[in-house]
Design a protein around this motif. Structure first.
Motif, short mmCIF file in Angstrom:
data_model
loop_
_atom_site.label_atom_id
_atom_site.label_comp_id
_atom_site.label_asym_id
_atom_site.label_seq_id
_atom_site.Cartn_x
_atom_site.Cartn_y
_atom_site.Cartn_z
N ARG A 263 0.83 -1.20 0.00
CA ARG A 263 0.00 0.00 0.00
C ARG A 263 0.87 1.26 0.00
O ARG A 263 0.64 2.20 -0.73
N GLU A 264 1.91 1.23 0.84
CA GLU A 264 2.78 2.40 0.91
C GLU A 264 3.61 2.55 -0.37
O GLU A 264 3.94 3.66 -0.77
N LEU A 266 2.43 1.92 -3.31
CA LEU A 266 1.51 2.58 -4.25
C LEU A 266 1.50 4.09 -4.04
O LEU A 266 1.56 4.87 -5.01
N ILE A 267 1.45 4.50 -2.77
CA ILE A 267 1.46 5.94 -2.47
C ILE A 267 2.82 6.54 -2.88
O ILE A 267 2.88 7.62 -3.48
N TRP A 269 4.82 5.51 -5.27
CA TRP A 269 4.89 5.62 -6.74
C TRP A 269 4.12 6.83 -7.22
O TRP A 269 4.54 7.52 -8.14
#
Lengths: 320, 320
Positions: A263-264, A266-267, A269
């Motif tokens: 998840r982190e 994704l943030i 990127w």
């Protein structure tokens, strides 16, 4: 031959069914920089991302000559024998579609290139590292939706590509060689810190003892410097030690909160794409390019302070 | 009391003559973010930069408790005794003008704080690291023009401040402590690679042997990992080993092409100020701030791809 238009639902269905032709088309789509392709790609990726597979994402780096391709070919072959489907991607901003490195990879990865349960895709050649990394991350989504449960991303060690790869995988493996006294000579600054697992490759024949000694020394040095990176030996050529390396990769991965890490990522990127775009605009601004040589010369000569020079460059950018 | 307006020629003359009051005024000017102050500051700096002194620029970093202030106080005192004029600056983006860290520094640097041949200036409190680093670099120009021939820049190890300091000095010194087994525990990733010289401090009393052993182990580990960083021991408290550390700093500096290094640092600062400004605009954009929580939530939930999210953020930035 004219191909039918790219239909989203058909693409999703075909990719999920493992169609190699559609996987290849989808990867070409995510690599494209044409605005209509980009829109279509994002819709496709959002649709494909709904499948949430428990893929193992492994980054592999190492100095030239460390045997990365041979290692990936041998490890990938074993994983296929054990029932996995293996995809191999690369991040190499220096590559071109007609260049030698890709041909080389395909030639050296003979086992994987010939196997229907493997999918080997060379690095996209889309110029900047940011662009190449983006295309590779997106190709990973396509391949995971298609059922590949191990994705290996190779980096050739150019510039910041290792950091980009470390940010898209669960575990980052560094391959090195036994060289008495200087085990990590030639490894770029900062790469060592990215490594979750280190393997001293070519631990075979008369080099076996040397490699084992090198691994022990390296492990000791890293521990002294506060790192707990596992250091192993292997021989990709002879196929020894590969199971142990894989076990160590899985051990590292089990220690992660994978959902949170991804998840982190994704943030991370998202913001790195925002920053890359802003810096690309700076780099590509004709007004900035025109101004730069004169401004830099004045700064070097001490006629202009860096702050004043920066102000002039920002003004030129605003004029673009 | 109303001060007379800041006259450029007078300021230049007074600073070159070593006037502490004018040095302090000039540093306050370079720290200011007011546009008229900024313009005036850049004119002053361009004028002062024409003096090209052979100042030694030394960065000092280390974990909390490594004894940085005591070390700088003791080393600075010796350099003054040897005929140098010593300026001490700091890069600490977490500091505030009323905060404890500055008061602490001034209190611990008793020798330097009281000496007319020393000038100790706390870190500017101008928010971002980029702003703090810029003000410190510019203060360095003022102090060099004023005749300080050794400038020590301390960093407290917050975030990326070490990198910023390494980019403004000739030689970067890392202070550490002897801790059995984990000599560099607590040192942030990447800082070790910035170090040109490492000193194991508090090598006194019953810790002397331990410190000596730690330095030898550290040196061995670094050599094994391909670095040739010199590792020494010292005791800032007792004043031992300081001459050797200083000699090592000068040896490192003699190995440099100083003119080329400083020229490239000027170009590097220019571009980093350009980039910092662009990223500050991103960070401070009200439209981006408003959009961010919702976009990040959608990315985390897998409803929005990072590329689409980045596109939305860039659109919001353009609306600002």
């Amino acid at each position: 031959p004219t191909r039918p238009p790219f239909d989203l639902d058909q693409a999703t269905e075909q990719i999920r069914a493992g169609s190699r032709a559609w996987i290849a088309r989808a990867i070409t789509l995510v690599e494209s920089t044409r605005p209509d392709h980009r829109r279509l790609a994002q819709e496709l990726l959002a649709q494909l991302a709904h499948t949430a597979p428990s893929t193992v994402r492994l980054g592999v780096s190492g100095v030239p000559g460390a045997g990365k391709s041979t290692f990936i070919n041998a490890l990938g072959g074993r994983l296929i024998d054990a029932g996995h489907a293996v995809a191999v991607l690369a991040v190499d901003p220096s590559s071109t579609r007609t260049g030698g490195s890709i041909l080389g990879d395909k030639t050296r990865m003979t086992r994987l290139a010939a196997d229907p349960r493997a999918f080997v895709r060379p690095s996209p050649s889309a110029g900047t590292l940011g662009g190449v990394a983006k295309a590779t991350r997106e190709a990973m989504v396509v391949l995971e939706a298609a059922g590949y449960d191990v994705v290996i991303v190779e980096t050739v060690g150019v510039g910041q590509s290792e950091t980009a790869v470390a940010e898209m995988v669960d575990t980052f493996l560094l391959l090195t060689l036994a060289r008495s006294g200087d085990q990590l000579q030639g490894i770029k600054k900062g790469v060592l810190e990215l490594a979750d697992v280190i393997a001293v490759n070519k631990a075979d024949g008369k080099h076996e003892t040397e490699a084992w000694k090198a691994a022990r020394e390296l492990s000791g040095a890293l521990h002294l410097l506060g790192a707990s990176t596992g250091v192993l030996t292997c021989s990709a050529q002879e196929g020894t030690g590969l199971d142990e390396v894989w076990a160590q990769v899985l051990r590292h991965r089990q220690g992660l909160d994978l959902t949170a890490k991804r998840r982190e990522q994704l943030i991370g990127w998202t913001w790195s794409m925002v920053r890359d775009t802003l810096l690309d605009q700076l780099r590509e601004s004709p007004a900035v390019r025109e101004l730069t040589p004169a401004v830099e010369a004045q700064v070097r000569a001490g006629e202009l302070t860096p702050a004043s020079a920066a102000e002039q460059i920002l003004q030129a950018l605003r004029r673009t």
